[in-house]
Design an enzyme around this catalytic site. Structure first.
Site, short mmCIF file in Angstrom:
data_model
loop_
_atom_site.label_atom_id
_atom_site.label_comp_id
_atom_site.label_asym_id
_atom_site.label_seq_id
_atom_site.Cartn_x
_atom_site.Cartn_y
_atom_site.Cartn_z
N ASP A 145 -2.92 -10.56 29.58
CA ASP A 145 -4.16 -11.11 28.99
C ASP A 145 -4.31 -12.64 29.06
O ASP A 145 -3.36 -13.36 28.76
CB ASP A 145 -4.23 -10.81 27.50
CG ASP A 145 -3.91 -9.39 27.14
OD1 ASP A 145 -3.74 -8.56 28.03
OD2 ASP A 145 -3.83 -9.11 25.94
N GLU B 26 -8.42 -3.44 21.68
CA GLU B 26 -7.64 -4.67 21.78
C GLU B 26 -8.58 -5.85 22.07
O GLU B 26 -9.71 -5.66 22.52
CB GLU B 26 -6.60 -4.54 22.90
CG GLU B 26 -5.63 -3.39 22.67
CD GLU B 26 -4.52 -3.25 23.71
OE1 GLU B 26 -3.37 -3.10 23.31
OE2 GLU B 26 -4.82 -3.28 24.92
C1 FRU Z 1 -3.83 -6.23 25.71
C2 FRU Z 1 -2.55 -6.33 24.92
C3 FRU Z 1 -2.81 -6.96 23.57
C4 FRU Z 1 -1.45 -7.52 23.22
C5 FRU Z 1 -0.92 -7.93 24.56
C6 FRU Z 1 0.57 -7.75 24.71
O1 FRU Z 1 -3.62 -6.06 27.08
O2 FRU Z 1 -1.97 -5.05 24.78
O3 FRU Z 1 -3.33 -6.09 22.61
O4 FRU Z 1 -1.56 -8.59 22.32
O5 FRU Z 1 -1.58 -7.16 25.53
O6 FRU Z 1 1.05 -8.28 25.91
#
Ligand code: FRU
Length: 564
Positions: free
Chosen positions: A56, A241
């Site tokens: 992300d 998310e």
């Molecule tokens: C989204 C996610 C978020 C988390 C991060 C962990 O892709 O799953 O929810 O904070 O990636 O790497």
């Protein structure tokens, strides 16, 4: 992320613990230059870290003349783990420079996604006179021995007094946790809510499909405002998310502000796996109320999606960016197969930064999304371009002239399918025609499809889906297309951003031809321009820079123009 034991096990190499214990904030020096294992897929226009795993985008903020892109990063390897915040900067959203890792996983916690704001009024008290603090809110994922149950997720704060170069943890972290504590409470996105004069945070309880909203006067003490969820959640088992609540002027009219709630959902996307859906509605300072929600039991097609391709996830907007339109960027991958993507020594790329607008389309406010004006201006500035006069193609496929060949290019045109049943283009096409990625308009179904079923390497995962489709009427019988091709991706923007499709591809390096085609009738391709955005050779800029031992942290290849 997926709810797999693997991704939640949070096992950390003892070495890392020893090295980083207490060193929450680091200013590590850059790694030595590394030879690319798969240079044919290293993007020229899209940000990738020099090496290792990235997911992300985090901490998207404009400060002191620079855009900051932090991101989920594993400093130790090419798989998800040891989650830390990597960092890159840009002054124009086109050229990126990798910076040292900003916030490291440590003995107590991993650093999951979050956001950054510039606290210009020093509401947090963490700044100094004349020195605006950058304040990061991120998710701490606690480990054994941390004082929290392993796997607990809570929101923590770090701040920087040197424009994002180094980061200090707040002394009393976490600043926000649930009671009882949760293993699914994450991804804080903070913005300034001007009408109320307070900070607003959206965050999720991922497995409960809830966006939780909070307010704060100082970024440290947070008060619950409301929950946003859907009646009869149609996607049980999926995760919500990376929420982002963004005000937008409908049809550019600042008196008609609507609020757009972006919720990234995984799996259950319109293209399969992970994707970014959005809801348009109103926000009164406490509660987000969507104008319309799909009835219980709806399928993904009854929801709105920021992008209809397979590789656009964890989308978020830059805080404080200049310009009237919010700029959004996403991770160009999909949890369905991200871990198996065949690139080395890096894994993970960002999409092009894009501008968002809200337009009334068919009586409803809809997001439109297109590359930034800065990208288009850069691409227009003296790059070699081939303009083709109006082409008519009748029930055949025509390869375009040699000058259009390339692996890094922007293609713009008006496609009028006329009497054809289907018409479109093939990019990254091999000499024998066996390989190619198709962009196809179907006049029977009124759909635009990005088809990567013959795009090259695809065997690395059964979940690497083949075709991604969006409903899109023609406008006055034609479709305006902007297609951005890079070494490992294709992004399609149609009708000024009314639809976007983003897909990863892994073609052989010499598949560099462009063709147009029509089936069962005649189609015309008007004003077709192919602009070359990097040398079609194998990265001389990067290779020579690396040979000179000069690629720390980011070779000029990342600068996208192939120049040293
Ligand atoms: C989204 C996610 C978020 C988390 C991060 C962990 O892709 O799953 O929810 O904070 O990636 O790497």
């Amino acid at each position: 992320m997926r709810l797999t034991p693997y991704r939640f096990s949070l096992r950390v190499a003892p070495l890392l613990i020893a090295a980083l214990s207490g060193a929450h904030i680091a200013a590590a020096s850059c790694a030595a230059p590394s030879a690319d294992g798969t240079p044919q897929w290293r993007p020229a226009l899209h940000y990738t870290p020099q090496r290792n795993w990235m997911n992300d985008p985090n901490g998207l903020v404009y400060d002191n003349g620079s855009y900051h892109l932090f991101y989920q990063y594993n400093p130790l390897g090419n798989d998800w783990g040891n989650m830390s915040w990597g960092h890159a900067t840009s002054t124009d959203l086109v050229h990126w420079r990798e910076q040292p890792v900003a916030i490291h996983a440590n003995a107590n916690e991993e650093i999951f996604s979050g956001s950054i704001v510039a606290d210009a009024r020093n509401t947090s008290g963490l700044g100094a006179p004349g020195n605006t603090p950058l304040v990061a809110l991120y998710t701490s994922v606690y480990k054994e021995g941390s004082g929290h149950a392993p796997g607990t997720q809570a929101q923590s704060l770090a701040y920087s007094l040197d424009h994002g170069a180094t980061w200090r943890p707040y002394a009393h972290n976490p600043v926000l946790t649930l009671d009882p504590e949760s293993k699914q409470f994450r991804d804080p996105k903070v913005s300034w809510y001007a009408p109320g004069g307070y900070w607003l945070m959206t965050t999720v309880v991922a497995d409960a499909h809830v966006v939780k909203l909070y307010r704060s006067g100082d970024l440290i003490h947070w008060t619950f405002l409301s929950d946003f969820t859907l009646p009869g959640i149609p996607h049980e088992g999926a995760l919500w998310e990376m929420p982002d609540l963004v005000p937008l002027a409908l049809d550019g009219d600042p008196r008609r502000i609507k609020w757009v709630m972006i919720v990234n959902v995984n799996p259950w996307s319109i293209a399969g796996g992970s994707g970014s859906m959005y809801f348009v509605g109103d926000f009164d300072g406490r509660t987000f109320t969507p104008d319309r929600v799909a009835p219980a039991g709806s399928d993904p097609a009854q929801f709105r999606w920021v992008d209809h391709g397979a590789d656009f996830y964890a989308a978020g907007t830059f805080s404080g960016a200049p310009g009237a339109r919010p700029v959004v960027i996403a991770w160009m991958s999909n949890w369905d197969y991200a871990a198996k993507a065949p690139t080395t020594p890096w894994r993970g790329a960002m999409t092009l930064p894009r501008e968002l607008a809200l337009k009334t389309i068919d009586g409803e406010p809809r997001l439109v999304i297109a590359p930034t004006a800065a990208f288009d201006a850069w691409a227009d500035r003296g790059r070699p371009a081939t303009h083709l006069a109006d082409l008519t193609v009748t029930s055949t496929l025509t390869e375009l002239p040699v000058a259009t060949r390339g692996a890094v290019q922007r293609i713009t045109l008006w496609l009028a399918p006329r009497s054809a049943v289907r018409a479109g283009l093939v990019v990254r096409r091999s000499a024998d025609g066996a390989i190619g990625t198709k962009i196809v308009y179907d006049t029977v179904t009124w759909t635009l499809t990005l088809d990567r079923s013959q795009s090259g390497e695809a065997n690395f995962s059964d979940a690497f889906s083949k075709q991604h489709i969006v409903n899109l009427p023609l406008e006055h019988g034609r479709l305006k297309l902007e297609i951005v091709v890079d070494r490992g991706s294709v992004e399609v923007f149609a009708n000024g951003g009314r639809a976007a499709l983003t897909d990863l591809i892994f073609p052989p390096r010499d598949a560099d031809r462009v063709a147009v085609f029509s089936e069962h009738g005649s189609a015309t391709f008007d004003g077709l321009t192919v602009t070359q955005l990097a040398g079609s050779d194998d990265d001389p800029a990067c290779a020579s820079r690396q040979a000179a031992g000069n690629s720390c942290c980011l070779p000029d290849r990342q600068h996208g123009d192939g120049r040293l």
